[in-house]
Design a protein around this motif. Structure first.
Motif, PDB file in Angstrom:
ATOM      1  N   THR A 737      -2.484 -44.001  -0.862  1.00 17.51           N
ATOM      2  CA  THR A 737      -1.955 -42.679  -1.211  1.00 17.51           C
ATOM      3  C   THR A 737      -0.560 -42.852  -1.798  1.00 17.51           C
ATOM      4  N   PRO A 738      -0.458 -43.496  -2.988  1.00 16.22           N
ATOM      5  CA  PRO A 738       0.862 -43.750  -3.558  1.00 16.22           C
ATOM      6  C   PRO A 738       1.594 -42.467  -3.897  1.00 16.22           C
ATOM      7  N   VAL A 739       2.929 -42.497  -3.763  1.00 17.25           N
ATOM      8  CA  VAL A 739       3.756 -41.331  -4.071  1.00 17.25           C
ATOM      9  C   VAL A 739       3.929 -41.236  -5.575  1.00 17.25           C
ATOM     10  N   THR A 740       3.657 -40.081  -6.132  1.00 14.83           N
ATOM     11  CA  THR A 740       3.849 -39.862  -7.553  1.00 14.83           C
ATOM     12  C   THR A 740       5.138 -39.082  -7.767  1.00 14.83           C
ATOM     13  N   GLU A 741       5.561 -38.971  -9.022  1.00 14.16           N
ATOM     14  CA  GLU A 741       6.780 -38.232  -9.286  1.00 14.16           C
ATOM     15  C   GLU A 741       6.545 -36.743  -9.072  1.00 14.16           C
ATOM     16  N   VAL A 742       7.620 -36.037  -8.741  1.00 12.41           N
ATOM     17  CA  VAL A 742       7.562 -34.607  -8.468  1.00 12.41           C
ATOM     18  C   VAL A 742       8.290 -33.882  -9.583  1.00 12.41           C
ATOM     19  N   LYS A 743       7.652 -32.891 -10.185  1.00 16.74           N
ATOM     20  CA  LYS A 743       8.263 -32.111 -11.251  1.00 16.74           C
ATOM     21  C   LYS A 743       8.565 -30.707 -10.755  1.00 16.74           C
ATOM     22  N   LEU A 744       9.788 -30.247 -11.053  1.00 17.84           N
ATOM     23  CA  LEU A 744      10.205 -28.904 -10.675  1.00 17.84           C
ATOM     24  C   LEU A 744      10.466 -28.093 -11.933  1.00 17.84           C
ATOM     25  N   GLY A 745      10.770 -26.811 -11.723  1.00 14.44           N
ATOM     26  CA  GLY A 745      11.127 -25.973 -12.855  1.00 14.44           C
ATOM     27  C   GLY A 745      12.424 -26.440 -13.497  1.00 14.44           C
ATOM     28  N   ASP A 746      12.728 -25.912 -14.681  1.00 17.01           N
ATOM     29  CA  ASP A 746      13.954 -26.238 -15.428  1.00 17.01           C
ATOM     30  C   ASP A 746      14.001 -27.696 -15.850  1.00 17.01           C
ATOM     31  N   GLY A 747      12.842 -28.351 -15.928  1.00 23.33           N
ATOM     32  CA  GLY A 747      12.797 -29.736 -16.402  1.00 23.33           C
ATOM     33  C   GLY A 747      13.317 -30.763 -15.429  1.00 23.33           C
ATOM     34  N   LEU A 748      13.395 -30.430 -14.135  1.00 21.26           N
ATOM     35  CA  LEU A 748      13.886 -31.364 -13.122  1.00 21.26           C
ATOM     36  C   LEU A 748      12.738 -32.229 -12.627  1.00 21.26           C
ATOM     37  N   ARG A 749      13.005 -33.536 -12.499  1.00 21.19           N
ATOM     38  CA  ARG A 749      11.947 -34.458 -12.095  1.00 21.19           C
ATOM     39  C   ARG A 749      12.516 -35.461 -11.090  1.00 21.19           C
ATOM     40  N   LEU A 750      11.767 -35.683 -10.004  1.00 21.06           N
ATOM     41  CA  LEU A 750      12.129 -36.665  -8.983  1.00 21.06           C
ATOM     42  C   LEU A 750      11.101 -37.793  -9.013  1.00 21.06           C
ATOM     43  N   SER A 751      11.573 -39.020  -8.999  1.00 21.01           N
ATOM     44  CA  SER A 751      10.664 -40.166  -8.956  1.00 21.01           C
ATOM     45  C   SER A 751      11.257 -41.233  -8.057  1.00 21.01           C
ATOM     46  N   GLY A 752      10.393 -41.934  -7.356  1.00 16.11           N
ATOM     47  CA  GLY A 752      10.836 -42.968  -6.430  1.00 16.11           C
ATOM     48  C   GLY A 752      11.326 -44.201  -7.149  1.00 16.11           C
ATOM     49  N   VAL A 753      12.292 -44.875  -6.561  1.00 19.56           N
ATOM     50  CA  VAL A 753      12.819 -46.132  -7.080  1.00 19.56           C
ATOM     51  C   VAL A 753      12.504 -47.221  -6.060  1.00 19.56           C
ATOM     52  N   GLU A 754      11.811 -48.267  -6.514  1.00 21.76           N
ATOM     53  CA  GLU A 754      11.466 -49.355  -5.605  1.00 21.76           C
ATOM     54  C   GLU A 754      12.732 -50.109  -5.189  1.00 21.76           C
ATOM     55  N   SER A 755      12.824 -50.402  -3.917  1.00 26.74           N
ATOM     56  CA  SER A 755      13.956 -51.182  -3.418  1.00 26.74           C
ATOM     57  C   SER A 755      13.425 -52.254  -2.473  1.00 26.74           C
ATOM     58  N   GLU A 756      13.940 -53.455  -2.643  1.00 24.27           N
ATOM     59  CA  GLU A 756      13.478 -54.568  -1.817  1.00 24.27           C
ATOM     60  C   GLU A 756      14.312 -54.640  -0.538  1.00 24.27           C
ATOM     61  N   GLY A 757      13.627 -54.552   0.598  1.00 21.88           N
ATOM     62  CA  GLY A 757      14.337 -54.639   1.867  1.00 21.88           C
ATOM     63  C   GLY A 757      14.791 -56.058   2.158  1.00 21.88           C
ATOM     64  N   ARG A 758      15.896 -56.171   2.881  1.00 11.13           N
ATOM     65  CA  ARG A 758      16.402 -57.489   3.263  1.00 11.13           C
ATOM     66  C   ARG A 758      16.161 -57.761   4.742  1.00 11.13           C
ATOM     67  N   THR A 759      15.258 -56.979   5.350  1.00  6.10           N
ATOM     68  CA  THR A 759      14.915 -57.193   6.750  1.00  6.10           C
ATOM     69  C   THR A 759      13.414 -57.435   6.864  1.00  6.10           C
ATOM     70  N   SER A 760      13.004 -58.019   7.986  1.00 10.04           N
ATOM     71  CA  SER A 760      11.587 -58.225   8.268  1.00 10.04           C
ATOM     72  C   SER A 760      11.392 -58.172   9.775  1.00 10.04           C
ATOM     73  N   LYS A 761      10.539 -57.263  10.232  1.00  9.85           N
ATOM     74  CA  LYS A 761      10.309 -57.093  11.665  1.00  9.85           C
ATOM     75  C   LYS A 761       9.301 -58.107  12.204  1.00  9.85           C
ATOM     76  N   PHE A 762       8.528 -58.730  11.291  1.00 11.52           N
ATOM     77  CA  PHE A 762       7.483 -59.667  11.707  1.00 11.52           C
ATOM     78  C   PHE A 762       7.613 -60.964  10.908  1.00 11.52           C
ATOM     79  N   ASP A 763       6.797 -61.961  11.265  1.00 17.20           N
ATOM     80  CA  ASP A 763       6.797 -63.206  10.492  1.00 17.20           C
ATOM     81  C   ASP A 763       6.464 -62.900   9.037  1.00 17.20           C
TER      82      ASP A 763
END
Length: 892
Positions: A737-763
């Motif tokens: 269920t990937p997140v897609t960009e969100v479009k609002l009125g007045d030409g406003l658009r939200l989109s996710g930016v991939e960020s690489e985490g520097r932590t790891s909880k498991f091996d």
């Protein structure tokens, strides 16, 4: 993102992109493109809005048009200012040594402004199509305007503009582009007509709501031959056997006859919208026949987003998967007040079969064992935490100042954003969700959650417009890292931080960070949906459109503690105790570095893109075996882990949404639970046999998912080891269920930016995400244990094994390969099975001495290659590096 970084680091000044890649880069990496002085794009119609954005940022943009038959470019249009772009982007004038004519059906020139077919020619014109003289004669035609010259009929409809440039209007033939693929509709229609029950077939590309409203989809209209009974599933199966997946229509509409124009041709414009036809019963449709079937049909329709569900329809063939199946079971529980195990939906996926099982459960009195989830009556604001919250609180007490459980999200906001409205929207969000007003402290030595009466928001903004572009990019990266790794104080809060960075008047970056104790992955989707709805309403002067929540997360925490105790808890725990009895304490993967005495949670990240055909084969095998794609992936992953660790008993953790009540679907909170999936990987078993075992294990885990992982650890008392997580050290997640960009009125658009985490909880944590072109394999690993190259090889080995397993599921597990052909060749060369030399002679000495003495001399001829001693030495060293990552010693 990788291309954007490369452009900026390399100082590229001239760049060529396809139209689709240009649109993505302009949307996601505008700063990187702005540094390119001259940009060329083409291959399809360019989007006007993106072109204007590019030109407004400065620099040249050249629209290149031309079919392959005329050697890349036939015409170009150079632009430097936004006002040079009209309602469409011109394809310009013919390039030097090229000619272009706009002709009518009789190959006569048409006046300026009148549409016609584009013909091109000149020095770049191809000779024709190899081995296809009929098609060559049809497309490469004699020119009426040059003796002996020829022209190519492009099939594109254009018109001359008064400026002397060409405007592209569309295609004259039936070729369309769907999701980036060029498709000849005639080829699809021909394949459909081969079905024995089809009389006539027409296929069109429509944009009227298919695929969730995202772009075009292929819709097939058919008439039946001799009153034959046509079934959409059978037609789809027929097409999948003959065409690649992207050419298979997603919707099939049965008509008594095709609409025709007055001159007898199919009137494609008169074909009905498929949504309307879905409500028209066809020969394969059986309407729900009982009240139970009608109610379940409504639930299927809501969860899957389909218009009509019949008694014979299969939940998984309609697009269902494990996460949606959980929602279905949750809504069935709420509607019928009856507990229906999740495995029932897998074993009886059709509407009628599931209704029969539900009716049986009702008759036999299998009522809900869990009490309903209700709001607390006293409205108290000091309550016990959920089991998961209690564990995170304890971890925080042991490692004060750690940011390991921060949940960051970065959004790019494009358009005219009003910061004060955004801040007001977040204030209302915090008021709406009690979890975001919660802090944690100790009372009598035990943790409690304390809910503030009024919302308190940590919202700050920073203006970066005055910085130069390179400095601005660096500052955004620095601030994202700073916010993501800034620890929270659970006693003081707030546990949501919002940072708004203004890059320009119409470009912002929004950084959201929550602590995992009040949020999870699902919650971030809820947060974005709520904030966008609030922002849109507030910006228009309207009140909040969101209804008050029926229950809050603290109500869920109370419910969980009241229900999971005594006999209920013991009966649930009994399953897990049986399932995990005698399980190995750890998975001993070979590591590149010694394991630290205490886990430091430092992490690395890398990913690989896997092809769509492989993913389609995974899904096809899952469907044949009554499983899910996740189960196929898990089986393959556990085989790879077994081979690496040399263990036949493998435990893998898998997160599950944990929202088993419909009321929790719209809440922000920490619901995610971890399931322990244990499998016995017997080398002599076939992959099909292993998949059947994995299916049973997974369904059993789903049926007992209410036991919190924290409670399971507490009850099982695994051996305490601060260097690794208990019960499992490796996880697998399938995100469909990937997140897609969100479009609002007045030409406003939200989109996710991939960020690489520097932590790891498991091996290591493997995350597989479905994308348009296949699947993305992403691994987050403990960088204190593994090098990036080792993880990259492991992903490669998993891909090779998965390809072999889905192709031949009867293959014994010990026979499934890890290495691709190149690695296998290296092994053969090094082991001596492919080369000719005395077996007792030392390979190392042979390679080193001969490579130094005669590096260019031919040492061996192998599979049509003449390999020199220097090349043999290079390959041997490369193989040694590969085998080291697999834990194989130098003696091999």
């Amino acid at each position: 993102e990788e291309l954007g970084r490369k452009l900026e680091s390399s100082g590229v000044t001239s760049l060529w992109l396809t139209a689709a890649l240009f649109e993505q880069m302009q949307a996601r990496q505008p700063k990187a493109l702005a540094s390119v002085r001259q940009l060329l794009a083409g291959g399809d119609a360019l989007p006007v809005s993106r072109v204007k954005e590019r030109l407004a940022a400065g620099g040249v943009l050249i629209n290149g048009y031309g079919p392959t038959e005329n050697t890349t470019f036939s015409s170009t249009y150079r632009m430097e200012k936004p006002e040079e772009v009209g309602v469409s982007v011109s394809i310009g004038r013919p390039v030097r040594n090229t000619v272009a004519y706009v002709l009518d059906g009789a190959m006569r020139p048409v006046p300026v402004g009148v549409p016609g077919e584009l013909y091109v020619g000149g020095d770049g014109l191809a000779v024709g199509y190899v081995g296809r003289p009929e098609l060559t004669a049809e497309r490469f035609v004699p020119s009426p305007y040059g003796e002996g010259a020829r022209l190519y009929r492009t099939g594109d409809v254009v018109r001359w503009l008064r400026s002397g440039t060409l405007e592209f209007l569309g295609r004259a033939d039936t070729q369309v582009k769907v999701r980036g693929y060029r498709i000849e509709l005639g080829e699809v229609e021909a394949a459909l007509a081969q079905h024995g029950g089809v009389n006539e077939a027409v296929v069109v590309a429509r944009e009227d709501g298919g695929d969730g409203g995202e772009g075009k989809r292929l819709v097939a209209y058919v008439t039946a031959r001799d009153a034959a009974s046509l079934d959409a599933g059978a037609l789809r199966s027929h097409m999948k056997q003959r065409l690649p997946e992207y050419m298979v229509p997603s919707v099939y509409v049965l008509l008594e006859s095709l609409p025709l124009t007055p001159n007898g041709k199919v009137d494609r414009k008169a074909l009905p919208a498929p949504v309307a036809m879905l409500g028209t019963p066809g020969p394969d449709y059986v309407a729900p026949r009982t009240p139970t079937e009608e109610l379940i049909a409504g639930i299927f329709s809501q969860v899957l987003g389909v218009e009509r569900v019949g008694a014979k329809d299969d939940f998984f063939e309609l697009g269902g998967h494990s996460l949606l199946a959980t929602q279905v079971v949750s809504r069935i529980r709420g509607t019928f007040q009856t507990e229906l195990p999740l495995r029932e939906l897998f074993e009886a996926p059709t509407l009628s079969a599931l209704a029969e099982r539900l009716d049986h459960a009702i008759r036999t009195g299998a009522s809900v064992t869990a009490p309903p989830l209700k709001p607390r009556a006293d409205g108290s604001r000091v309550l016990p935490p959920s089991f998961a919250q209690q564990r995170l609180w304890l971890l925080d007490q042991m490692a004060r100042g750690s940011a390991s459980y921060n949940v960051p999200a970065v959004l790019r906001v494009e358009g005219p954003l009003r910061a004060e409205v955004l801040e007001r929207s977040f204030v209302e969000l915090v008021r709406r969700h009690e979890s975001l007003r919660t802090t944690f402290s100790a009372r009598d030595g035990k943790p409690v959650q304390v809910i503030a009466a009024e919302p308190v928001l940590a919202f700050r903004s920073a203006g970066l417009e005055s910085l130069a572009e390179a400095a601005r990019t660096a500052e955004v990266t620095r601030l994202v890292e700073q916010e993501a790794h800034q620890p929270f104080e659970l006693e003081r809060g707030p546990l949501l931080r919002v940072t708004l960075l203004k890059l320009s008047e119409h470009e912002h970056v929004l950084i959201l960070v929550t602590h995992h104790i009040v949020s999870d992955g699902w919650s971030m989707g809820v947060l974005v949906r709520d904030v966008t709805a609030l922002y849109e309403a507030f910006s228009q002067g309207r009140p909040s459109p969101l209804p008050e929540l029926a229950v809050q997360y603290p109500d869920y925490a109370l419910w969980q503690r009241e229900w999971l105790k005594g006999e209920v808890l013991e009966s649930q725990l009994a399953y897990w105790k049986r399932q995990l009895e005698g399980a190995p304490p750890s998975l001993e993967l070979p590591t590149d570095k010694p394991r630290p005495a205490v886990q430091a949670f430092r992490g690395g990240h890398l990913d690989q893109s896997w092809s769509l055909p492989l993913w389609e084969r995974v899904k096809a095998l899952a469907q044949r075996e009554g499983a899910t794609p996740f189960m196929v992936l898990l089986a393959a992953f556990q085989v790879v882990l077994s081979k690496y660790a040399r263990q036949e008993d493998v435990c893998v953790g898998s997160p599950i949404a944990g929202r088993t009540h419909g009321e929790t679907e719209g809440l922000i909170g920490f619901f995610t639970n971890m399931l322990v999936l244990r499998t016995k990987v017997s080398p002599a078993a076939s992959f099909r046999e292993l998949l059947a075992q994995v299916r049973e294990v997974t369904l059993g885990a789903y049926a007992h998912q209410d036991v919190p992982f924290e409670k399971l650890v507490e009850e099982l008392h695994p051996e305490r080891d601060l260097s690794r997580s208990p019960l499992f050290q490796v996880t697998l997640t399938l995100q469909n269920t990937p997140v897609t960009e969100v479009k609002l009125g007045d030409g406003l658009r939200l989109s996710g930016v991939e960020s690489e985490g520097r932590t790891s909880k498991f091996d290591l944590s493997l995350v597989m995400e479905e994308v348009k072109d296949g699947v993305m394999a992403m691994v987050n690993y403990d960088s204190d244990l593994f090098e990036a190259g080792t993880m990259d090889r492991m992903l490669g080995h998993l891909k090779v094994l998965l390809e072999a397993a889905v192709a031949e599921p009867e293959t014994r597990l010990w026979e499934l390969p890890l290495m691709d052909r190149e690695e296998q060749q290296l092994v053969k060369l090094w082991s001596g099975t492919a080369a000719h030399y005395p077996r007792e002679e030392s390979l190392a000495r042979l390679f080193e001495e001969q490579a130094q003495r005669t590096p260019d001399a031919v040492a061996v001829e192998y599979e049509d290659e003449r390999l020199t001693y220097a090349e043999l030495n290079r390959r041997a060293n490369q193989l040694a590096h590969h085998l080291k990552g697999m834990g194989v010693g130098p003696e091999v």
